[in-house]
Structure formats: C-alpha cells, structure tokens
Design a protein around this motif. Structure first.
Motif, PDB file in Angstrom:
ATOM      1  N   GLY A  42       3.317   3.804   4.415  1.00 21.07           N
ATOM      2  CA  GLY A  42       2.172   3.324   3.717  1.00 21.07           C
ATOM      3  C   GLY A  42       2.138   2.410   2.712  1.00 21.07           C
ATOM      4  O   GLY A  42       1.422   1.344   2.740  1.00 21.07           O
ATOM      5  N   GLN A  46       0.684  -1.597   2.983  1.00 25.79           N
ATOM      6  CA  GLN A  46      -0.251  -2.092   1.878  1.00 25.79           C
ATOM      7  C   GLN A  46       0.526  -3.353   1.193  1.00 25.79           C
ATOM      8  O   GLN A  46      -0.446  -4.221   1.130  1.00 25.79           O
ATOM      9  N   THR A 285      -5.675   1.005   3.648  1.00 27.98           N
ATOM     10  CA  THR A 285      -4.250   1.399   3.866  1.00 27.98           C
ATOM     11  C   THR A 285      -4.474   2.657   2.835  1.00 27.98           C
ATOM     12  O   THR A 285      -3.517   3.570   2.772  1.00 27.98           O
ATOM     13  N   LEU A 288      -5.140   5.621   4.798  1.00 30.89           N
ATOM     14  CA  LEU A 288      -4.086   5.741   5.756  1.00 30.89           C
ATOM     15  C   LEU A 288      -2.817   6.561   5.052  1.00 30.89           C
ATOM     16  O   LEU A 288      -2.385   7.383   5.467  1.00 30.89           O
ATOM     17  N   THR A 289      -2.777   6.194   3.727  1.00 32.00           N
ATOM     18  CA  THR A 289      -1.241   6.727   3.162  1.00 32.00           C
ATOM     19  C   THR A 289      -1.933   8.008   2.826  1.00 32.00           C
ATOM     20  O   THR A 289      -0.932   9.083   2.853  1.00 32.00           O
TER      21      THR A 289
END
Lengths: 419, 233
Positions: A42, A46, A285, A288-289
């Motif tokens: 992640g 990013q 991101t 997402l992480t």
C-alpha cells in the motif's frame, strides 16, 4: 518469581512442545506477515502514484471548462451542463497570461485535443493529437530526444509539423530514432516529423508517450473542429512557484469569471491543481491501505484466537502441574504470570518471524514488479513494524488472560487430584 | 511442650450437587514439634480432607487450626500459598515431579516461589545430597527410578526447611524394598532435622513405624481405636 525466571520457564515449556508451539505461532506469523506485506504494498503504491504526480510539477494548474457538478473534466464537446456555459477560448488563455490581471501566473499553454489516425507507408496507428503552443513543453517538462519542439514560427505559419511521442514513433516506424524529417499523414494530410520526445513512462493521465503534438493553429484550422472559433479544451498554467499556486487559482478564477460573466456561486470552468490530484490519490491509496491492513488484521485476530485455544488446552493438560506448583507455594499471580508469559512469548516470537516473512514477501513483490517493468517499490515502514509487533504482543496478552486466569484460579486440591 | 499443630473442632462440608457431605465433623488434636505420626482410616473417612487441611491446601469450614503459630483457618488464598511454601513440604504418592525440569530444577521450585535467588542452587544441591542423590542432580525425572524420583520429591519437600512434612502414601507406588528405603530416609531426616513428619497411609506396617497413629472414621476421631499406638521417640 522474577520476570526473567518467568521468561526462562516459559521458553522451557514452549520448547518442550515444539510442534504445538510452532503451529500456534504460525497463525500469528501469517497474520503479521500479511499486515507487513499489505502495508508495504500500500505504501509503495502510494509512493509511486504521488511520485508520478509530483513529476508533473508542483506548480502546475489545469483549467477545464465545465463546473464541478459536471465532473472536473469537461472534455471535448461534453460536460458543459447549462446552456449559458461558455467554452474556454484562446482569449481566456491570453487574459490569464496578462501579468497585471494574474501576477502569480508564469506560463500559459492552451491545448485542444482530439484523436486521429496516423499513417506512414502502410503502417497506421490511432493516437491522441494535441494542438499546442511552445509554452506547453516547458509547462509539462517535456524534452525532445532528437529534433526540435514546436516554436512560434510553426504557430504563426500554421505549419504542418508534428512532434511524436516515442511510443507512437515506434508504432509507426518500428524505432524511435532517425525519423526526424520523415513525412507522415495525419487524417490523410501530410505532416513533417520535427522531433521525438524523451520516454516518460506511464503517467497519471495514461501514457504520454503515445501522442502526437502539432501547432495549435494548425490543429485548429485543419485537424480538430470546434463549434466556436477560438475554443480550447484545457489550459495548462504554470504558477511562478509552488507557494503561489493557491493565489494563482484565485486570480485565474477571477479573470475567467469576469470574462464569462458567470452568476455568483456558479463557475462554468474548473481550476485543478496538482495538489488536488495528490490529495485525491492519497485518499484512494489510504483507503486501500486501511482496507488491506484490515483484512490482514483479521488474520492476526484469528491467530490470536488460535493462541487462546492452545493455551486453554495447555491449562487443562497441565492442571496437575498447576496444582503441584500451588502446593509448593505458587500464588495466583505466579501462575498468571507464567501462562501470560507463555502466550505473550508465543505471539511475540510469531510477530518477529512474521515481520521477517512479511519483509520477504514485500521484497518478492518488488522484484516481480521490477521484472515486469513497473516502477514500484514496496516500503516496509517502521510504523508497520511497530504496529504489528505491538498488536501481536497485545493479542498474545489479551487472548492469554482468560486461560491464564483459569489456571490461576484452580483450587489446589482439585488440581492435584485431576487425572 | 512446643506444639507445631493445634486443631480444634475442625469441620469440613462439601456440596456435591444437592447433597451436603460432611467430610470432617469436629476433629481436635495437637501435634508436638518433631513428632512422627500417621493418619489412618478407611476410604471415605475424611483422611484426604484432613491431609488437605493440615497441609493448608484447603480451609476448614469451621474450627481453628494453628500451624507453627499461625492461624490458618481465615487466611486468603495467597496467604495460604505463602504458608505452604514456608511451613509445609509435600511428598505425594505419584511423586509429582515436573518432567521438563532436572532433579535440581524440581528441588529449586519451592525456593523460586519463596523469592530466594541467592544460594538457591546450593540449597537445592544440599537437599539432594541429604537424600543421597548427589550424582543424579542433572537427570530428568524419566531418567530416574521410582525410588530416586521419590527421593527428589523428599528433597523438594525439605529444601525450604518446613515445619512439617506431609507425606501422602509416600511408598504407595514403590515396591516394598524401595518403600522401606524411603521410609527410612524420612525417619532419618526426622531424627537429624527434627522436622515433624505426618504420613497418611493405608499400610499398617508404615503406621507401625510412627510414634502415634490418628485413626479417622466417618469424619471423626475413631472413639475406640484412637491413639492406640503411642511410642516414645
């Protein structure tokens, strides 16, 4: 009993049942490795995305026609919601470039965009065609690998010249060098190739290597038809510095509002900064992480439940031992400490192995990405390591409390009699 | 005389489901310091309950129990643990050694719980020498014979210099020859160290070697048969 002794005894006891300890630890190992690897991937994603956006230049602004309601990108012919919306024009670009109206603006590059078919001796390819001014290459930080860029002379003369992206050049010629001076056809009309750009790789707006750049006036007159005469699709603006970007946004907005006579509170255009892109992508991101980390966290939780399970079995199995220890003078907290130490050690050992394993996974992902030509480096952060170590120790402690307190509260008489 | 144990009106009641079981119904006696005595009785007579109470593993439901000057009946669990640690040494029928630890490690356990760090190893060594196991110190229980394991248990019982040693059928898992050796060891230790020795047993031969026998029946001292055998030291 001191803490050091407790740790030694716990190690002895875990060592006495290697197979079981190993399997129990495995749950934590997988959980921690997943957390580390997911967070690393992640973070890497990013860093890659923000890096490629930063490559655009921190002092770059984009002006699109169409308000925010219609989406940030007006696009050719679309996105303009109301009838009163006016397209951006060359006149708008010139007004923005006025150093008195917008002192924070350094360079202005109006662009009209379309798609077109390029042919060269039987080979043909379709790509995006941008009508640009010389400032464009400076604003976008593009260099030619060979040849020259479009200059004022080309603009004034409405000359049929084109600068190709390296990928387009390869599509047409099979190679990107030694093609300056060749003549290709765009939409059937002959254009002389005057330059080929340096390869940039995938960017935030798709590949900029697959594109053809022609003089603005030429595109306007012969390639890309627009309803109004001076209409442009995007205006790229370079502010005098990164710090001046917010000021430039304000100045540009005021200039265009005045020219378009927009009603108060409604803009028929959108000014987008690189910072806006950055924060948008960082949000994506980041989500997402967190999402990936959450999934990994669940496996860590499952590992913790595994520890609790094994500790409960262990307490039952060692009931007589507990009874004996109590008979010999162990207090409740001695027994509690003994079992808590065991469970914490289990998860701590699992955490340490998991960190190494997760690091290895992240490394492999990085190698795979490098092998497939992606510029992507997973980043194992100190925060991820601290987070997962702390989390696994807490899990060992938390899921150890119940079995340990069960052990500590056994009646010595009953425990000694247990078979 | 110096009394190491004073028990007055000890009762113990268990609840087994709905039924109340009176395991002890008011037992009173005294034990002098340095005495060797045995507790006998048929199963169900309250023998085990008596041992658990005298060994401070459990509290009486009512009555008074003073062990070596400390009143035990009202103590908390942790206080009881401390009393067991300092004043009672246990020898069990099934040895109850920890298989992960060496003989030395097993003997050290009570010292660990006593919080003794300095000289722990030496004390444990001395205790093992006292039971004749000086060349088996680093062996683990499964590397020792039954008699040797029980010797380790005896060493563990006396390492903290307790006021009493509670032995629960100490020869029950041993053949008669080894059993005699263990009995002799316990009796010798009593002579040398003056530690009070209480043996719970079924075996009249064992009881015959003690100075006094307390017989229990139905949770009480057997009225006909009690303290029949009283010998001089």
């Amino acid at each position: 009993m001191t803490f050091g002794q407790a740790i030694l005894e716990a190690l002895e006891s875990l060592n006495g049942n290697k197979m079981r300890s190993g399997l129990t630890v495995l749950g934590i190992v997988i959980g921690v490795a997943a957390v580390i690897a997911m967070l690393a991937v992640g973070n890497g994603a990013q860093a890659t995305i923000t890096g490629s956006i930063s490559d655009i230049g921190t002092n770059l602004l984009f002006v699109f026609s169409g308000g925010m309601e219609g989406g940030p990108r007006g696009g050719p012919g679309g996105g303009r919601s109301g009838n009163n919306d006016r397209p951006l024009t060359l006149g708008d670009a010139e007004a923005i470039a006025d150093p008195f109206a917008a002192p924070s603006v350094e360079l202005v590059a109006p662009v009209i965009q379309g798609n077109g078919a390029l042919t060269f001796s039987g080979e043909n390819t379709t790509t995006s065609i941008s009508g640009i001014t010389p400032a464009y290459f400076t604003v976008r930080n593009m260099q030619v690998a060979e040849g020259e860029v479009i200059n004022e002379e080309h603009i004034l003369g409405r000359m049929s010249v084109v600068v190709l992206g390296p990928e387009t050049a390869v599509n047409l010629f099979g190679h990107a060098d030694g093609i300056v001076g060749e003549t290709i056809r765009i939409e059937g009309q002959p254009f002389r190739v005057i330059g080929v750009l340096v390869e940039k790789g995938g960017g935030a707006f798709g590949s900029e290597d697959n594109a053809a750049y022609v003089p603005f006036t030429t595109a306007q007159a012969r390639l890309i038809k627009r309803g109004a005469l001076d209409e442009v699709d995007v205006i790229f603006v370079q502010a005098i510095s990164a710090e001046a970007v917010p000021l430039a946004v304000e100045e540009i907005s005021n200039v265009i509002r005045a020219r378009h006579r927009t009603p108060i509170g409604y803009d028929d255009f959108t000014v987008f900064t690189q910072q806006d892109f950055l924060s948008t992508f960082e949000t994506i991101t980041g989500v997402l992480t967190i999402f990936l980390g959450g999934i990994a966290g669940i496996s860590l939780l499952v590992g913790g439940i595994g520890i609790m399970n094994i500790m409960l079995v262990s307490v039952t199995e060692r009931t007589r031992e507990i009874g004996l220890r109590k008979a010999l003078g162990a207090r409740k907290r001695d027994i509690l400490l003994q079992f808590l130490t065991e469970s914490s050690l289990l998860s701590l050992i699992g955490g340490i192995i998991g960190i190494m394993f997760g690091w290895f996974i992240a490394f492999v992902v990085g190698q795979v990405a490098a092998a497939t030509g992606n510029d992507f480096v997973p980043v194992v952060g100190v925060d991820a390591i601290l987070l997962s170590t702390g989390f696994s120790a807490v899990i060992g402690l938390f899921f150890g409390i119940y079995p340990a307190s069960r052990a500590a509260n056994l009646e010595p008489v009953e425990a000694l009699r247990y078979e | 005389m110096d009394r190491v144990i004073e028990a007055r009106g000890l009762t113990k009641t268990y609840k087994m489901g709905e039924i109340e079981v009176h395991a002890l119904r008011g037992v009173s006696f005294e034990i002098e310091r340095g005495e060797v005595l045995s507790i006998m009785g048929p199963s169900g007579s309250g023998k085990s309950t008596m041992m658990n109470t005298l060994g401070c593993l459990d509290r009486p439901t009512s009555g008074e129990y003073i062990l070596d000057g400390e009143s035990v009946a009202e103590m908390t669990d942790d206080q009881l643990a401390s009393v067991r640690n300092r004043k009672v040494g246990f020898v069990f029928q099934s040895f109850n050694l920890l298989s992960r630890l060496t003989a030395l490690g097993n003997v050290e356990l009570p010292l660990r719980y006593a919080g003794i760090a300095e000289g722990r190893r030496e004390k444990a060594r001395a205790a093992l020498e006292a039971v004749g196991l000086q060349d088996r110190m680093t062996h683990r229980p499964y590397e020792l014979s039954g008699g040797q394991q029980q010797r380790v248990a005896v060493a563990r019982a006396l390492v903290n210099n307790p006021a009493i040693i509670m032995a629960d059928e100490p020869t029950g898992n041993l053949d008669s020859k080894v059993g005699r050796e263990i009995m002799n060891l316990l009796l010798n230790l009593n002579k040398e160290l003056g530690t009070t020795l209480i043996i719970v047993t079924h075996d009249p031969n064992i009881a015959a070697q003690t100075q006094r026998v307390i017989r229990l029946r139905d949770g009480e001292l057997d009225p006909e048969n009690n303290e029949t055998i009283v010998r001089k030291k």
